[in-house]
Scaffold this motif. Structure first.
Motif, PDB file in Angstrom:
ATOM      1  N   LEU A   5      10.923 -38.033 -48.011  1.00  0.00           N
ATOM      2  CA  LEU A   5      10.031 -38.583 -49.157  1.00  0.00           C
ATOM      3  C   LEU A   5       8.652 -37.047 -49.152  1.00  0.00           C
ATOM      4  O   LEU A   5       8.469 -36.937 -51.118  1.00  0.00           O
ATOM      5  CB  LEU A   5       9.296 -39.641 -48.876  1.00  0.00           C
ATOM      6  CG  LEU A   5      10.451 -40.555 -49.121  1.00  0.00           C
ATOM      7  CD1 LEU A   5      10.501 -42.136 -48.430  1.00  0.00           C
ATOM      8  CD2 LEU A   5      11.000 -40.989 -50.817  1.00  0.00           C
ATOM      9  N   LEU A   6       8.171 -36.728 -48.651  1.00  0.00           N
ATOM     10  CA  LEU A   6       6.907 -36.115 -48.706  1.00  0.00           C
ATOM     11  C   LEU A   6       7.829 -34.412 -49.330  1.00  0.00           C
ATOM     12  O   LEU A   6       7.044 -34.329 -49.997  1.00  0.00           O
ATOM     13  CB  LEU A   6       6.333 -35.617 -46.976  1.00  0.00           C
ATOM     14  CG  LEU A   6       5.799 -37.183 -46.619  1.00  0.00           C
ATOM     15  CD1 LEU A   6       4.945 -35.876 -45.104  1.00  0.00           C
ATOM     16  CD2 LEU A   6       4.695 -37.266 -47.339  1.00  0.00           C
ATOM     17  N   ASP A   7       8.585 -33.823 -48.639  1.00  0.00           N
ATOM     18  CA  ASP A   7       9.182 -33.154 -49.731  1.00  0.00           C
ATOM     19  C   ASP A   7       9.513 -32.798 -51.264  1.00  0.00           C
ATOM     20  O   ASP A   7       8.898 -32.042 -51.647  1.00  0.00           O
ATOM     21  CB  ASP A   7      10.459 -32.673 -48.792  1.00  0.00           C
ATOM     22  CG  ASP A   7      10.781 -31.517 -49.357  1.00  0.00           C
ATOM     23  OD1 ASP A   7       9.887 -30.364 -49.157  1.00  0.00           O
ATOM     24  OD2 ASP A   7      12.010 -31.061 -49.912  1.00  0.00           O
ATOM     25  N   GLN A   8      10.040 -34.701 -51.211  1.00  0.00           N
ATOM     26  CA  GLN A   8      10.644 -34.963 -52.540  1.00  0.00           C
ATOM     27  C   GLN A   8       9.160 -34.718 -53.303  1.00  0.00           C
ATOM     28  O   GLN A   8       9.654 -34.470 -54.681  1.00  0.00           O
ATOM     29  CB  GLN A   8      10.610 -36.291 -53.169  1.00  0.00           C
ATOM     30  CG  GLN A   8      12.021 -36.285 -53.747  1.00  0.00           C
ATOM     31  CD  GLN A   8      13.149 -37.634 -53.939  1.00  0.00           C
ATOM     32  OE1 GLN A   8      11.958 -38.584 -52.846  1.00  0.00           O
ATOM     33  NE2 GLN A   8      13.763 -38.091 -54.862  1.00  0.00           N
ATOM     34  N   VAL A   9       8.092 -35.166 -53.157  1.00  0.00           N
ATOM     35  CA  VAL A   9       6.872 -35.276 -53.816  1.00  0.00           C
ATOM     36  C   VAL A   9       5.918 -34.146 -54.151  1.00  0.00           C
ATOM     37  O   VAL A   9       4.505 -33.912 -54.600  1.00  0.00           O
ATOM     38  CB  VAL A   9       6.119 -36.087 -53.848  1.00  0.00           C
ATOM     39  CG1 VAL A   9       7.030 -37.537 -54.142  1.00  0.00           C
ATOM     40  CG2 VAL A   9       5.373 -36.073 -52.280  1.00  0.00           C
ATOM     41  N   GLY A  10       6.575 -32.982 -52.927  1.00  0.00           N
ATOM     42  CA  GLY A  10       6.355 -31.715 -53.253  1.00  0.00           C
ATOM     43  C   GLY A  10       4.879 -31.765 -51.969  1.00  0.00           C
ATOM     44  O   GLY A  10       3.813 -31.165 -52.242  1.00  0.00           O
ATOM     45  N   LEU A  11       4.765 -32.386 -51.458  1.00  0.00           N
ATOM     46  CA  LEU A  11       3.613 -32.734 -50.121  1.00  0.00           C
ATOM     47  C   LEU A  11       4.322 -32.176 -48.742  1.00  0.00           C
ATOM     48  O   LEU A  11       5.279 -32.476 -48.348  1.00  0.00           O
ATOM     49  CB  LEU A  11       2.908 -34.396 -49.294  1.00  0.00           C
ATOM     50  CG  LEU A  11       2.482 -34.483 -50.349  1.00  0.00           C
ATOM     51  CD1 LEU A  11       1.705 -36.067 -50.582  1.00  0.00           C
ATOM     52  CD2 LEU A  11       0.863 -33.399 -50.891  1.00  0.00           C
ATOM     53  N   GLY A  12       3.564 -31.123 -48.204  1.00  0.00           N
ATOM     54  CA  GLY A  12       4.223 -30.820 -46.188  1.00  0.00           C
ATOM     55  C   GLY A  12       4.504 -32.307 -45.380  1.00  0.00           C
ATOM     56  O   GLY A  12       3.283 -33.091 -45.745  1.00  0.00           O
TER      57      GLY A  12
END
Lengths: 285, 279
Positions: free
Chosen positions: B138-145
């Motif tokens: 999910l973090l990757d999906q919204v562009g967060l590391g």
């Protein structure tokens, strides 16, 4: 932090600003009093109830470091043993009034409607009734003993906590993050326990530490009136009462020392409690 | 008022969200007055209007934070208006529609780290599974590391917080995502990033978007259909490109002219606004 401000006494606030040494001092004092209370049976030099009439009203000596009261009992031993009842009572008042007050406040703020009206009017009714009178009434009904006055004072202190909690929860539940959790499908119960109560806890705990001081004074006052604590139990308020005759005889030590113990403990708990609550509120978690 | 284009409800795909005849009054104010529309599966519908036009109330009714006086909201054919109790019902409702709030500074609990926010949602909706990989996904999906999982909201920028809020909404795997002025509190360059992100997510997941906004630029970017609300009523609706290129209702024209640009004359707009109010 929440916007609600605690009713703080100005004098204490001024003391707090020169904080580090005072805070340490108070912390040390609180630790000392608590340690004395816990370890009392192993620390006391004499049986606190042992009567040595030949020595009555004696000043400080090698055998009795803080002198002897009018009944010939060792003041130091009674001070140390008295710390137990004098701290246990307010602790009970604070624990009970905080738990019950938070529960009442959260429920009435969250549910609103008729339940809020019933609970708020109910606590206002308690507010209108002086806590000391309530305690005296209960003691006169149930006889002496620590439980009855503690419960009575806990009920008397409940409105302070519940009103504060209610206003804090009302403010907190308007925050969008609460709505966000509702949309996510969390139950009101989960949102309250996991997010709302932790958010308001520092402020409520600060109020409770202040209540601890007031409850200590109230319970000491009750003992001073000869109510509550049984006659032979060492207790600071009771010692002030017993020391009256000693003051008249010109030996004030056995009355002044418990007075000083009460005042210092109340101040120390207030300073430490408020400082601790401030830290909780500021902490990165 | 009678120029409402019924084609919004009649797109070829089956509607995932169907709203019909919503009414909500606060005292004498009609906040929402006979609002009906449909959102096609995987589609994107914008609701535009100025402050007080009833668009946020409509959104809050759809997600269930407010109750409508009358009217129906249904998702995938299941009615949502009735207030139900019980855990299963609550979770089913949450999986139908999720909401991204306007202000990412307020919509996250300041005491809960990002990873815990997502785990809470996952644990509630998918109990008994290990959520570590899903949180990372999910973090990757919204562009967060992945490192941001330990961060508190206050340690993040506005755009990052809004990404967290979007990830939290997506964790529930909703059929419809309502975005209530979701980029209004962000600065312009961050707005563009978030809008691109939302477009990507819709492509990947097929979630339907309901964009509540006052910003016509946002509508142009990310919606296929648009409805224009004024004083609680729908005054115009239709495909976004047509409504923006050839507005039929004077209020829509006024909204379009109100966007600051070279040669922009606020006085003429104020006059047009007064004329519209008297009409």
């Amino acid at each position: 932090m929440s916007t609600a401000a605690l009713p703080r006494r100005r004098v204490l606030a001024r003391i707090r600003t020169s904080r580090a040494p005072l805070n340490l001092l108070c912390l040390a004092f609180v630790a000392l009093v608590v340690a004395l209370a816990v370890l009392a049976p192993w620390l006391v030099p004499h049986d606190p109830n042992a009567v040595d009439l030949g020595n009555a009203l004696g000043g400080p000596s090698a055998d009795h470091l803080l002198g002897v009261d009018a009944s010939g009992r060792d003041t130091l031993s009674r001070l140390i043993t008295g710390a137990r009842t004098s701290l246990l009572g307010p602790l009970g008042v604070v624990v009970f009034s905080t738990l019950a007050g938070v529960a009442v406040g959260v429920v009435s703020a969250w549910r609103g409607g008729w339940l809020d009206s019933v609970l708020s009017r109910g606590t206002e009714l308690i507010f209108a009734f002086p806590g000391m009178l309530l305690a005296i009434l209960v003691v006169s009904l149930y006889g002496e003993g620590l439980t009855a006055p503690v419960l009575a004072l806990a009920v008397a202190y409940l409105p302070y906590v519940s009103r504060l909690t209610r206003s804090l929860v009302l403010a907190e539940r308007e925050r969008p993050y609460v709505a966000a959790y509702q949309v996510q499908g969390h139950s009101a119960w989960q949102i309250c326990l996991r997010h709302v109560v932790p958010a308001i806890a520092p402020v409520v705990l600060a109020q409770s530490t202040i209540n601890f001081g007031y409850a200590l004074i109230d319970l000491a006052g009750l003992s001073f009136l000869g109510l509550g604590v049984p006659a032979l139990t060492p207790d600071w308020g009771r010692m002030v009462f017993d020391g009256e005759s000693a003051i008249q005889s010109g030996y004030p030590l056995s009355a002044i020392l418990p007075c000083a113990a009460i005042v210092l403990t109340v101040v120390a708990f207030n300073v430490v409690g408020e400082r601790w609550a401030d830290q909780v509120a500021r902490r990165d978690r | 008022m009678d120029e409402v284009d019924q084609s919004v409800g009649a797109t070829s795909a089956t509607p995932v969200l169907q709203v019909s005849g919503l009414h909500r009054t606060y005292g004498a104010v009609r906040a929402v007055d006979d609002v009906s529309f449909a959102l096609a599966a995987g589609g994107s519908l914008g609701i535009v209007g100025e402050s007080g036009s009833g668009k946020t109330t409509t959104a809050r009714i759809i997600v269930g934070l407010e109750q409508a006086d009358t009217g129906r909201v249904s998702v995938n054919g299941r009615e949502r208006t009735g207030r139900g109790r019980g855990r299963a019902h609550r979770l089913a409702r949450a999986r139908e529609v999720q909401l991204v709030f306007q202000d990412p500074y307020l919509s996250l609990d300041p005491r809960t780290p990002v990873g815990a926010v997502l785990r809470e949602a996952l644990r509630l909706h998918f109990p008994g599974a290990d959520h570590t990989s899903r949180v990372a996904e999910l973090l990757d999906q919204v562009g967060l590391g992945e490192r941001s999982a330990d961060a508190l909201p206050r340690q993040l920028s506005g755009g990052q917080r809004q990404r967290v809020a979007i990830a939290r909404a997506l964790a529930v795997e909703p059929a419809v995502l309502v975005l209530d002025e979701a980029v209004a509190a962000l600065d312009v360059s961050v707005q563009a990033q978030i809008l691109n992100l939302l477009a990507d997510i819709r492509e990947q997941t097929g979630v339907g978007y309901l964009f509540i906004t006052h910003d016509l630029g946002v509508v142009r970017c990310v919606t296929e259909q648009v409805i224009v609300m004024r004083q609680g009523r729908i005054v115009e609706s239709g495909p976004t490109a047509r409504v923006l290129a050839d507005p039929q209702h004077p209020y829509t024209r006024l909204l379009l002219e109100s966007v600051p640009r070279p040669g922009w004359d606020p006085r003429a707009i104020a006059a047009a606004r007064r004329a519209l109010r008297q009409a």
